[in-house]
Design an enzyme around this catalytic site. Structure first.
Site, PDB file in Angstrom:
ATOM      1  CG  HIS A  67      -1.852   0.995   1.253  1.00 11.39           C
ATOM      2  ND1 HIS A  67      -2.780   1.179   0.864  1.00 11.39           N
ATOM      3  CD2 HIS A  67      -1.417   2.929   1.780  1.00 11.39           C
ATOM      4  CE1 HIS A  67      -3.191   2.285   1.175  1.00 11.39           C
ATOM      5  NE2 HIS A  67      -3.251   3.303   1.968  1.00 11.39           N
ATOM      6  CD  GLU A  68       1.668   3.370   3.895  1.00 11.66           C
ATOM      7  OE1 GLU A  68       2.370   4.445   2.846  1.00 11.66           O
ATOM      8  OE2 GLU A  68       1.168   3.094   4.024  1.00 11.66           O
ATOM      9  CG  HIS A  71       0.515   6.003  -0.706  1.00  9.30           C
ATOM     10  ND1 HIS A  71      -0.042   7.618  -0.730  1.00  9.30           N
ATOM     11  CD2 HIS A  71      -0.226   5.364   0.609  1.00  9.30           C
ATOM     12  CE1 HIS A  71      -1.926   6.659  -0.625  1.00  9.30           C
ATOM     13  NE2 HIS A  71      -1.833   5.929   0.472  1.00  9.30           N
TER      14      HIS A  71
END
Length: 156
Positions: A67-68, A71
């Site tokens: 998920h990170e 980003h």
């Protein structure tokens, strides 16, 4: 798990799933409380909550890392990296990354609230309040009589 092992894992996940190198730092941050991790826009570092690994294990940790990294890679490429952006949602789907992490903190039990009951000395009207009232300052709204405390209850 140490910060060095976490960094190696982040680099491995970045290469395997995204096909791109991770060129910045990744480390654990014990001060994170409600979130699994965060991507820092200015420094491009990734911080991970150590509770993710301690409570849920390696699979959840890899999910937060993915998920990170979504980003991270979108921000580096100048695309929409925020949760509301279509680019971000599409990359989450293609990499099979979670949108949210599992709950890390149990919600605290509601604090007990006190309930104050006041009574007018003249007309016997009852007033229920959550906040304590200064009986020297306030009077009955109906007949302007003096108020006095009748009871104090602890409610959950």
């Amino acid at each position: 798990m140490s910060d060095e092992k976490l960094y190696e894992l982040v680099c491995h996940v970045s290469n395997e799933i995204f096909g791109k190198d991770f060129l910045h730092k990744a480390f654990f941050n014990k001060r994170l409380r409600t979130t699994g991790g965060r991507y820092m826009l200015r420094s491009h570092h990734i911080e991970i909550n150590p509770l993710v690994f301690e409570k849920y294990g390696m699979d959840e940790l890899v999910g937060v890392i993915k998920h990170e990294l979504c980003h991270y890679h979108l921000h580096i490429e100048g695309k929409g990296y925020q949760h509301r952006d279509a680019d971000f949602r599409k990359l989450l789907q293609t990499t099979n990354s979670p949108r949210f992490c599992s709950t890390l903190m149990e919600r605290e039990a509601r604090k007990t609230t006190k309930r104050y009951t006041y009574k007018c000395a003249k007309c016997s009207l009852l007033y229920n309040r959550k906040i304590r009232l200064n009986t020297k300052k306030y009077r009955c709204g109906k007949c302007y009589g003096d108020l006095f405390l009748v009871s104090l209850e602890n409610l959950k």
